[in-house]
Design an enzyme around this catalytic site. Structure first.
Site, PDB file in Angstrom:
ATOM      1  N   CYS A 105      39.488  42.932  54.359  1.00 60.02           N
ATOM      2  CA  CYS A 105      39.717  41.474  54.129  1.00 60.02           C
ATOM      3  C   CYS A 105      41.278  40.999  54.523  1.00 60.02           C
ATOM      4  CB  CYS A 105      39.326  40.381  52.639  1.00 60.02           C
ATOM      5  SG  CYS A 105      37.776  41.044  52.549  1.00 60.02           S
TER       6      CYS A 105
HETATM    7  C1  UGA Z   1      40.652  39.780  48.964  1.00 59.84           C
HETATM    8  C2  UGA Z   1      41.093  38.178  48.922  1.00 59.84           C
HETATM    9  O1  UGA Z   1      42.081  39.090  47.257  1.00 59.84           O
HETATM   10  C3  UGA Z   1      40.561  37.558  47.823  1.00 59.84           C
HETATM   11  O2  UGA Z   1      40.490  36.507  47.315  1.00 59.84           O
HETATM   12  C4  UGA Z   1      39.242  37.582  49.157  1.00 59.84           C
HETATM   13  O3  UGA Z   1      38.545  36.637  49.056  1.00 59.84           O
HETATM   14  C5  UGA Z   1      38.879  38.430  49.817  1.00 59.84           C
HETATM   15  O4  UGA Z   1      39.771  39.701  50.301  1.00 59.84           O
HETATM   16  C6  UGA Z   1      38.403  37.798  51.000  1.00 59.84           C
HETATM   17  O5  UGA Z   1      38.754  37.580  52.596  1.00 59.84           O
HETATM   18  O6  UGA Z   1      36.956  38.468  51.268  1.00 59.84           O
HETATM   19  P1  UGA Z   1      39.884  42.088  48.339  1.00 59.84           P
HETATM   20  O7  UGA Z   1      40.064  42.757  49.685  1.00 59.84           O
HETATM   21  O8  UGA Z   1      38.282  42.298  47.947  1.00 59.84           O
HETATM   22  O9  UGA Z   1      40.053  40.029  48.310  1.00 59.84           O
HETATM   23  O10 UGA Z   1      41.003  43.146  48.030  1.00 59.84           O
HETATM   24  P2  UGA Z   1      42.193  41.816  46.670  1.00 59.84           P
HETATM   25  O11 UGA Z   1      42.063  42.969  45.558  1.00 59.84           O
HETATM   26  O12 UGA Z   1      42.848  41.151  47.172  1.00 59.84           O
HETATM   27  O13 UGA Z   1      43.067  43.552  47.309  1.00 59.84           O
HETATM   28  C7  UGA Z   1      43.329  43.904  48.887  1.00 59.84           C
HETATM   29  C8  UGA Z   1      44.290  45.246  48.587  1.00 59.84           C
HETATM   30  O14 UGA Z   1      45.496  44.943  48.221  1.00 59.84           O
HETATM   31  C9  UGA Z   1      43.501  46.280  48.047  1.00 59.84           C
HETATM   32  O15 UGA Z   1      44.145  47.867  49.183  1.00 59.84           O
HETATM   33  C10 UGA Z   1      44.915  46.557  47.185  1.00 59.84           C
HETATM   34  O16 UGA Z   1      45.038  47.819  46.615  1.00 59.84           O
HETATM   35  C11 UGA Z   1      46.358  46.161  47.199  1.00 59.84           C
HETATM   36  N1  UGA Z   1      46.850  45.292  46.228  1.00 59.84           N
HETATM   37  C12 UGA Z   1      46.662  44.228  45.491  1.00 59.84           C
HETATM   38  C13 UGA Z   1      48.491  46.123  46.319  1.00 59.84           C
HETATM   39  O17 UGA Z   1      48.812  46.830  47.510  1.00 59.84           O
HETATM   40  N2  UGA Z   1      49.059  45.296  45.914  1.00 59.84           N
HETATM   41  C14 UGA Z   1      48.685  44.101  44.858  1.00 59.84           C
HETATM   42  O18 UGA Z   1      49.676  44.149  44.085  1.00 59.84           O
HETATM   43  C15 UGA Z   1      47.689  43.618  44.975  1.00 59.84           C
END
Ligand code: UGA
Length: 447
Positions: A271
């Site tokens: 995403c």
């Molecule tokens: C993301 C959004 O958080 C959702 O709200 C959205 O619905 C979804 O995309 C989508 O577009 O369908 P997701 O990709 O499942 O969800 O995962 P996230 O929890 O957002 O994490 C994304 C990435 O960011 C991961 O690689 C995670 O490790 C990284 N991340 C997250 C960080 O490096 N630091 C953080 O503080 C949080």
């Protein structure tokens, strides 16, 4: 929805978003049909198994199969259609609408012969303007019916995170309803009204704003991550600096908030990277160069290289060395490898001549790295096996089971105990520079 007839719902596309949405509605007594054209996925779902790893969902599927929920290969007579098919990246950064178009064509055919009012709900992430430009004309052409008159249309973006999709659905922060017509907006409002005992805030708006809110939200989350990674990269160069403490201090400010301030190797997944690229291409197409968005990407793309540099400082080069990569999925609690930073890291390590031992609690194959030299990548069965005889370890995904590793595990099993903690999983006081012969660095703090 007391007193009102419950609508029959179909959910087109049974990926983690579609299936979560379908099962969540079914769990509230609504009859839901999931539409999945992929035979393999459909067979798995109809036998009570998920085609992907998503905590809590398989149990719910087993409970609801044949009892409010069924999966079919083609669309069925219903009152509401949620569209949750994929919108992958195109080479130019834009999004591929082929699956959306094909679902709309089939839906148009269905609507042609359907009496009564039907509400179409776009849940797939589509760039602002796409529903007006592609969804409406495609359905109208095939159905020979008019939007707003014969059928209703809403854009209802999802905000579900992989790994906690069910929780996110049950405990949503907000519901965004972009409505072409008031009547279809009301159908969706009633549906959610029956779903939540205590409704999250609901915003009703037009189609474009609803589409926009999804992209702006993901771009903002990516901004927070690249921002804290920028702070980490500076803190790492200042004696005494520690990004975790800095993020904690920042997070007390309600305007900033604590979440999405975990620094490390950066974001991956299906995403954030895709949506940011698409958002950038949209900005360009309307004549605005969104430099901020390209800088967010730049920071994110640089994090793996910076981590590798840290390791290089400690072990020299990688040629002929054995390197451990702990964690492959783009984040914990999912088996998704799409745009996972592990893949970029392994590709670089292989280019530099390393042998790589990998271990992930759920991913056991399928790295799909172009020019992957299979002979130089070994899938270990445990983290200890992956550490055995290794010269350097990168902690890439912060799976809970990796928290149980102790400094002794690295010292005892590795040839040269060197750890780069790419997710700041380990307590610096316990881990970093504390054991004789053990070199460890947590990104974002100096040791
Ligand atoms: C993301 C959004 O958080 C959702 O709200 C959205 O619905 C979804 O995309 C989508 O577009 O369908 P997701 O990709 O499942 O969800 O995962 P996230 O929890 O957002 O994490 C994304 C990435 O960011 C991961 O690689 C995670 O490790 C990284 N991340 C997250 C960080 O490096 N630091 C953080 O503080 C949080």
């Amino acid at each position: 929805m007391t007193g009102l007839k419950r609508p029959r719902v179909q959910v087109i596309g049974c990926g983690y978003v579609g299936l979560t949405t379908a099962l969540a509605f079914a769990s509230r007594g609504i009859a839901v049909t999931g539409i999945e054209t992929d035979l393999k996925k459909r067979e798995l779902i109809s036998s009570g198994r998920l085609p992907f790893h998503e905590p809590g969902l398989e149990e719910l599927l087993r409970k609801l199969l044949g009892n409010n929920f069924e999966v079919r290969d083609s669309q069925v007579e219903s009152d509401v259609s949620f569209m949750s098919v994929g919108t992958p990246s195109k080479n130019d950064g834009g999004i591929e609408l082929a699956f959306v178009e094909s679902a709309c064509q089939t839906l148009g055919e269905l609507l042609k012969n359907l009496g009564g009012y039907h509400t179409v709900v776009v849940k797939s992430t589509v760039l602002p303007g796409s529903t007006e430009r592609v969804v409406i004309p495609t359905i109208e052409a095939r159905s020979q019916k008019r939007v707003g008159k014969d059928f209703g249309l809403c854009v209802n973006p999802e905000f579900l995170r992989e790994g906690s999709a069910l929780n996110d659905m049950m405990d949503a922060d907000r519901i965004i309803i972009g409505e072409y017509d008031r009547k279809s907006g009301q159908v969706l409002l009633d549906l959610y009204g029956s779903f939540y005992e205590k409704s999250p805030p609901i915003l009703r708006t037009n189609l474009v704003n609803a589409e926009f809110i999804k992209y702006a939200s993901n771009a903002f989350l990516a901004t927070k991550i690249s921002f804290i990674n920028t702070i980490a990269n500076i803190a790492q160069r200042l004696p005494g600096g520690d990004v975790n403490i800095i993020a904690e201090g920042m997070g007390f400010d309600k305007r900033i908030g604590k979440s999405f301030l975990s620094s490390g190797l950066g974001y991956g997944g299906s995403c954030l990277p895709k949506d940011l690229r698409a958002f950038l291409s949209l900005a360009r197409s309307v004549g605005y160069e969104a430099k901020l968005l390209s800088d967010i990407e730049y920071v994110n793309d640089s994090q793996v290289g910076l981590a590798i540099d840290e390791a290089r400082k400690m072990i020299g080069g990688f040629d002929g060395k054995t390197v451990t990569v702990l964690g492959l999925s783009f984040k914990p609690d999912t088996d998704d490898l799409r745009e996972a930073v592990s893949r970029r890291m392994i590709a670089t390590l292989l280019e530099e001549g390393a042998h790589v031992n990998v271990y992930d609690p759920v991913v056991r194959s399928g790295l799909q790295i172009p020019s992957l030299d299979q002979a130089r990548v070994v899938f270990a069965k445990s983290s200890i096996e992956a550490l055995s005889g290794s010269d350097c370890c990168f902690l890439v995904t912060e799976w809970t089971e990796f928290k149980n590793l102790e400094p002794e595990d690295f010292v005892k099993h590795m040839r040269t105990p060197v750890l780069v903690d790419g997710r700041r999983l380990y307590d610096p006081a316990k881990f970093l520079g504390k054991m004789k012969g053990f070199s460890a660095v947590g990104l974002g703090s100096i040791q």
